[in-house]
Motif scaffolding. Structure first.
Motif, short mmCIF file in Angstrom:
data_model
loop_
_atom_site.label_atom_id
_atom_site.label_comp_id
_atom_site.label_asym_id
_atom_site.label_seq_id
_atom_site.Cartn_x
_atom_site.Cartn_y
_atom_site.Cartn_z
N ALA A 4 0.61 3.56 0.38
CA ALA A 4 0.79 4.46 1.57
C ALA A 4 1.24 3.60 2.82
CB ALA A 4 -0.57 4.81 1.81
N ILE A 8 4.61 4.39 4.73
CA ILE A 8 4.75 4.88 6.27
C ILE A 8 5.67 3.97 7.12
CG2 ILE A 8 3.14 4.81 8.49
CD1 ILE A 8 0.83 5.69 6.34
N LEU A 43 7.39 9.21 5.47
CA LEU A 43 6.25 9.11 6.38
C LEU A 43 5.22 10.11 5.80
CD1 LEU A 43 4.81 8.14 8.98
CD2 LEU A 43 6.14 9.93 10.31
N ALA A 44 5.48 11.27 5.44
CA ALA A 44 4.81 12.34 4.81
C ALA A 44 4.14 11.92 3.61
CB ALA A 44 5.41 13.53 4.70
N VAL A 47 1.43 9.37 4.61
CA VAL A 47 0.26 10.06 5.26
C VAL A 47 -0.47 10.83 4.12
CG1 VAL A 47 -0.64 11.74 6.88
CG2 VAL A 47 1.10 9.89 7.50
N ALA A 50 -2.74 8.62 1.75
CA ALA A 50 -3.79 7.82 2.13
C ALA A 50 -5.03 8.86 2.23
CB ALA A 50 -3.46 7.47 3.66
N LEU A 51 -4.73 10.18 2.17
CA LEU A 51 -5.81 11.33 2.25
C LEU A 51 -6.24 11.59 0.74
CD1 LEU A 51 -4.35 13.37 5.05
CD2 LEU A 51 -6.25 11.61 5.08
N GLY A 58 1.24 13.10 -2.38
CA GLY A 58 1.70 11.95 -1.29
C GLY A 58 2.31 10.89 -2.39
#
Length: 107
Positions: A4, A8, A43-44, A47, A50-51, A58
């Motif tokens: 991640a 990013i 970037l998306a 992010v 990470a969730l 992701g």
């Protein structure tokens, strides 16, 4: 989490249009807008990765973006760095596999 952060960081470098990213990607015909779009995807991916609830989408975005980057590096003739660049692709795929396996076990 490492994948991640890598995604990013790579995405931000493209969005900020750093000199090295622009020089590299423009050799393959990327316009400034396309470099930014590529950065937004990376970037998306980072992010979302990470969730916990969006980890799989992701990881898919991150894997695709890293794979495109690795392919361009290979095409550019840098085989050693190209091989190293496949590591984040493999890690993102491992995250997809593990997350899907854990999701199946919960059902």
């Amino acid at each position: 989490m490492v994948v991640a952060l890598l995604s990013i960081a790579a995405g931000l470098a493209k969005i900020m249009q750093t000199e090295q990213e622009m020089a590299f990607l423009q050799r393959f015909g990327f316009s400034g807008a396309l470099v930014i779009a590529f950065g937004v995807i990376q970037l998306a991916g980072g992010v979302l990765l990470a969730l916990p609830k969006t980890r799989i989408p992701g990881a898919v975005l991150a894997a695709i973006a890293f794979a495109v980057s690795a392919l361009l590096i290979f095409i550019g003739g840098n085989w050693v760095f190209g091989l190293l660049s496949t590591i984040p692709v493999a890690l993102a795929c491992l995250i997809i596999y593990q997350s899907a396996k854990n999701t199946d076990n919960r059902s």
